[in-house]
Design a protein around this motif. Sequence first.
Motif, PDB file in Angstrom:
ATOM      1  N   ILE A 168       0.831  -1.198   0.000  1.00  0.00           N
ATOM      2  CA  ILE A 168       0.000   0.000   0.000  1.00  0.00           C
ATOM      3  C   ILE A 168       0.871   1.255   0.000  1.00  0.00           C
ATOM      4  N   MET A 169       1.918   1.255   0.800  1.00  0.00           N
ATOM      5  CA  MET A 169       2.825   2.403   0.860  1.00  0.00           C
ATOM      6  C   MET A 169       3.454   2.681  -0.499  1.00  0.00           C
ATOM      7  N   ILE A 170       3.922   1.616  -1.144  1.00  0.00           N
ATOM      8  CA  ILE A 170       4.527   1.782  -2.464  1.00  0.00           C
ATOM      9  C   ILE A 170       3.490   2.293  -3.462  1.00  0.00           C
ATOM     10  N   GLY A 171       2.296   1.712  -3.400  1.00  0.00           N
ATOM     11  CA  GLY A 171       1.224   2.120  -4.319  1.00  0.00           C
ATOM     12  C   GLY A 171       0.835   3.575  -4.151  1.00  0.00           C
ATOM     13  N   LYS A 172       0.776   4.042  -2.910  1.00  0.00           N
ATOM     14  CA  LYS A 172       0.431   5.446  -2.655  1.00  0.00           C
ATOM     15  C   LYS A 172       1.508   6.386  -3.188  1.00  0.00           C
ATOM     16  N   GLU A 173       2.758   6.009  -3.001  1.00  0.00           N
ATOM     17  CA  GLU A 173       3.842   6.847  -3.523  1.00  0.00           C
ATOM     18  C   GLU A 173       3.797   6.893  -5.046  1.00  0.00           C
ATOM     19  N   LYS A 174       3.522   5.743  -5.655  1.00  0.00           N
ATOM     20  CA  LYS A 174       3.407   5.698  -7.107  1.00  0.00           C
ATOM     21  C   LYS A 174       2.245   6.555  -7.595  1.00  0.00           C
ATOM     22  N   ASP A 175       1.140   6.544  -6.861  1.00  0.00           N
ATOM     23  CA  ASP A 175      -0.012   7.345  -7.256  1.00  0.00           C
ATOM     24  C   ASP A 175       0.356   8.828  -7.292  1.00  0.00           C
ATOM     25  N   GLY A 176       1.115   9.278  -6.299  1.00  0.00           N
ATOM     26  CA  GLY A 176       1.549  10.673  -6.284  1.00  0.00           C
ATOM     27  C   GLY A 176       2.454  11.012  -7.451  1.00  0.00           C
ATOM     28  N   LEU A 177       3.350  10.083  -7.792  1.00  0.00           N
ATOM     29  CA  LEU A 177       4.268  10.308  -8.911  1.00  0.00           C
ATOM     30  C   LEU A 177       3.533  10.287 -10.247  1.00  0.00           C
ATOM     31  N   TYR A 178       2.575   9.369 -10.379  1.00  0.00           N
ATOM     32  CA  TYR A 178       1.773   9.325 -11.604  1.00  0.00           C
ATOM     33  C   TYR A 178       1.015  10.642 -11.793  1.00  0.00           C
ATOM     34  N   THR A 179       0.431  11.131 -10.708  1.00  0.00           N
ATOM     35  CA  THR A 179      -0.329  12.379 -10.779  1.00  0.00           C
ATOM     36  C   THR A 179       0.567  13.539 -11.179  1.00  0.00           C
ATOM     37  N   GLN A 180       1.763  13.579 -10.595  1.00  0.00           N
ATOM     38  CA  GLN A 180       2.718  14.632 -10.950  1.00  0.00           C
ATOM     39  C   GLN A 180       3.137  14.515 -12.409  1.00  0.00           C
ATOM     40  N   ALA A 181       3.380  13.290 -12.861  1.00  0.00           N
ATOM     41  CA  ALA A 181       3.786  13.068 -14.252  1.00  0.00           C
ATOM     42  C   ALA A 181       2.692  13.521 -15.216  1.00  0.00           C
ATOM     43  N   GLU A 182       1.449  13.234 -14.890  1.00  0.00           N
ATOM     44  CA  GLU A 182       0.337  13.658 -15.739  1.00  0.00           C
ATOM     45  C   GLU A 182       0.299  15.178 -15.863  1.00  0.00           C
ATOM     46  N   THR A 183       0.438  15.857 -14.737  1.00  0.00           N
ATOM     47  CA  THR A 183       0.407  17.327 -14.739  1.00  0.00           C
ATOM     48  C   THR A 183       1.567  17.893 -15.544  1.00  0.00           C
ATOM     49  N   ASP A 184       2.762  17.369 -15.301  1.00  0.00           N
ATOM     50  CA  ASP A 184       3.957  17.866 -15.998  1.00  0.00           C
ATOM     51  C   ASP A 184       3.868  17.595 -17.503  1.00  0.00           C
ATOM     52  N   LEU A 185       3.361  16.438 -17.870  1.00  0.00           N
ATOM     53  CA  LEU A 185       3.239  16.095 -19.293  1.00  0.00           C
ATOM     54  C   LEU A 185       2.236  17.010 -19.985  1.00  0.00           C
ATOM     55  N   ARG A 186       1.105  17.255 -19.346  1.00  0.00           N
ATOM     56  CA  ARG A 186       0.099  18.134 -19.955  1.00  0.00           C
ATOM     57  C   ARG A 186       0.663  19.543 -20.155  1.00  0.00           C
ATOM     58  N   ASN A 187       1.377  20.044 -19.154  1.00  0.00           N
ATOM     59  CA  ASN A 187       1.958  21.390 -19.259  1.00  0.00           C
ATOM     60  C   ASN A 187       3.028  21.455 -20.346  1.00  0.00           C
ATOM     61  N   LEU A 188       3.830  20.409 -20.459  1.00  0.00           N
ATOM     62  CA  LEU A 188       4.884  20.377 -21.473  1.00  0.00           C
ATOM     63  C   LEU A 188       4.292  20.286 -22.878  1.00  0.00           C
ATOM     64  N   ILE A 189       3.271  19.454 -23.032  1.00  0.00           N
ATOM     65  CA  ILE A 189       2.596  19.338 -24.334  1.00  0.00           C
ATOM     66  C   ILE A 189       1.982  20.678 -24.727  1.00  0.00           C
ATOM     67  N   LYS A 190       1.379  21.362 -23.759  1.00  0.00           N
ATOM     68  CA  LYS A 190       0.784  22.679 -24.012  1.00  0.00           C
ATOM     69  C   LYS A 190       1.850  23.679 -24.463  1.00  0.00           C
ATOM     70  N   LEU A 191       3.010  23.656 -23.824  1.00  0.00           N
ATOM     71  CA  LEU A 191       4.107  24.555 -24.185  1.00  0.00           C
ATOM     72  C   LEU A 191       4.611  24.256 -25.603  1.00  0.00           C
ATOM     73  N   LEU A 192       4.738  22.996 -25.935  1.00  0.00           N
ATOM     74  CA  LEU A 192       5.186  22.611 -27.278  1.00  0.00           C
ATOM     75  C   LEU A 192       4.195  23.043 -28.340  1.00  0.00           C
ATOM     76  N   LYS A 193       2.907  22.889 -28.046  1.00  0.00           N
ATOM     77  CA  LYS A 193       1.884  23.309 -29.003  1.00  0.00           C
ATOM     78  C   LYS A 193       1.918  24.822 -29.193  1.00  0.00           C
ATOM     79  N   THR A 194       2.222  25.565 -28.136  1.00  0.00           N
ATOM     80  CA  THR A 194       2.355  27.011 -28.238  1.00  0.00           C
ATOM     81  C   THR A 194       3.495  27.395 -29.183  1.00  0.00           C
ATOM     82  N   GLU A 195       4.600  26.649 -29.080  1.00  0.00           N
ATOM     83  CA  GLU A 195       5.755  26.888 -29.943  1.00  0.00           C
ATOM     84  C   GLU A 195       5.405  26.611 -31.412  1.00  0.00           C
ATOM     85  N   LEU A 196       4.575  25.608 -31.631  1.00  0.00           N
ATOM     86  CA  LEU A 196       4.180  25.267 -32.998  1.00  0.00           C
ATOM     87  C   LEU A 196       3.283  26.361 -33.599  1.00  0.00           C
ATOM     88  N   ASN A 197       2.481  26.982 -32.763  1.00  0.00           N
ATOM     89  CA  ASN A 197       1.578  28.039 -33.252  1.00  0.00           C
ATOM     90  C   ASN A 197       2.313  29.370 -33.413  1.00  0.00           C
TER      91      ASN A 197
END
Length: 222
Positions: free
Chosen positions: A193-222
């Motif tokens: 459970i401890m490992i799973g909870k830590e992974k959940d936090g990292l997954y959530t952070q990765a999702e946020t960071d990926l969305r922001n990075l994709i948004k920045l790249l799309k801005t550069e394309l426009n």
Amino acid sequence: MKENKIKKYLLYAIGEIILVVIGILIAVSINNWKNAKNKKVVEQNLYGDLIQELQNDLSDVEGNRQYNSKYLARYAKASNIILHDSLRQLTDTLGIIATELIFFSDFKNEESAYSKLATSGQLELISNKEILMRLQNMGMLYSYINRLEKNQEQYMYSVVPKISEYIQMKPFQVMKPAELYDYKFHNDIEIMIMIGKEKDGLYTQAETDLRNLIKLLKTELN
């Protein structure tokens, strides 16, 4: 010299030199402009490829987070049974969940986009330093997640022999219920459970960071 035309010839020669220099400068400027334009085209194409790759990563992370959440809830239920089922009326349920300890999310991305760019020598094509920084941070986050995935896998292998000893898989039957309710097995579940909870936090952070990075790249394309 006899006709005293040296000054005239010198002025003419200087004018020719100036015209040649101007021509060279114009040619160099045009060449630089073409090179800059070509580099920009290559950079834009690279951004497009990165967006596609990062969107695939995002989909992968989202799927693993959902899978992780599903079994986190199951592990939490098992922990609750051990703590509160004093009459052992839920032994079979606990046994079924115990067999599910072998299931866990496994996001594997051992070569991030940043690593690929560094290996191929394409980092210099990215002019936006913020994009470079975010790509590098994503690579470090991926490495952290991968290490955690391996830790959970290794710990799972230490739990499997216990499950094989306590439970008969087919036909299903809990052979040693006392061991399932023992604090040692409860500790195994809590660690998962401890490992799973830590992974959940990292997954959530990765999702946020990926969305922001994709948004920045799309801005550069426009």
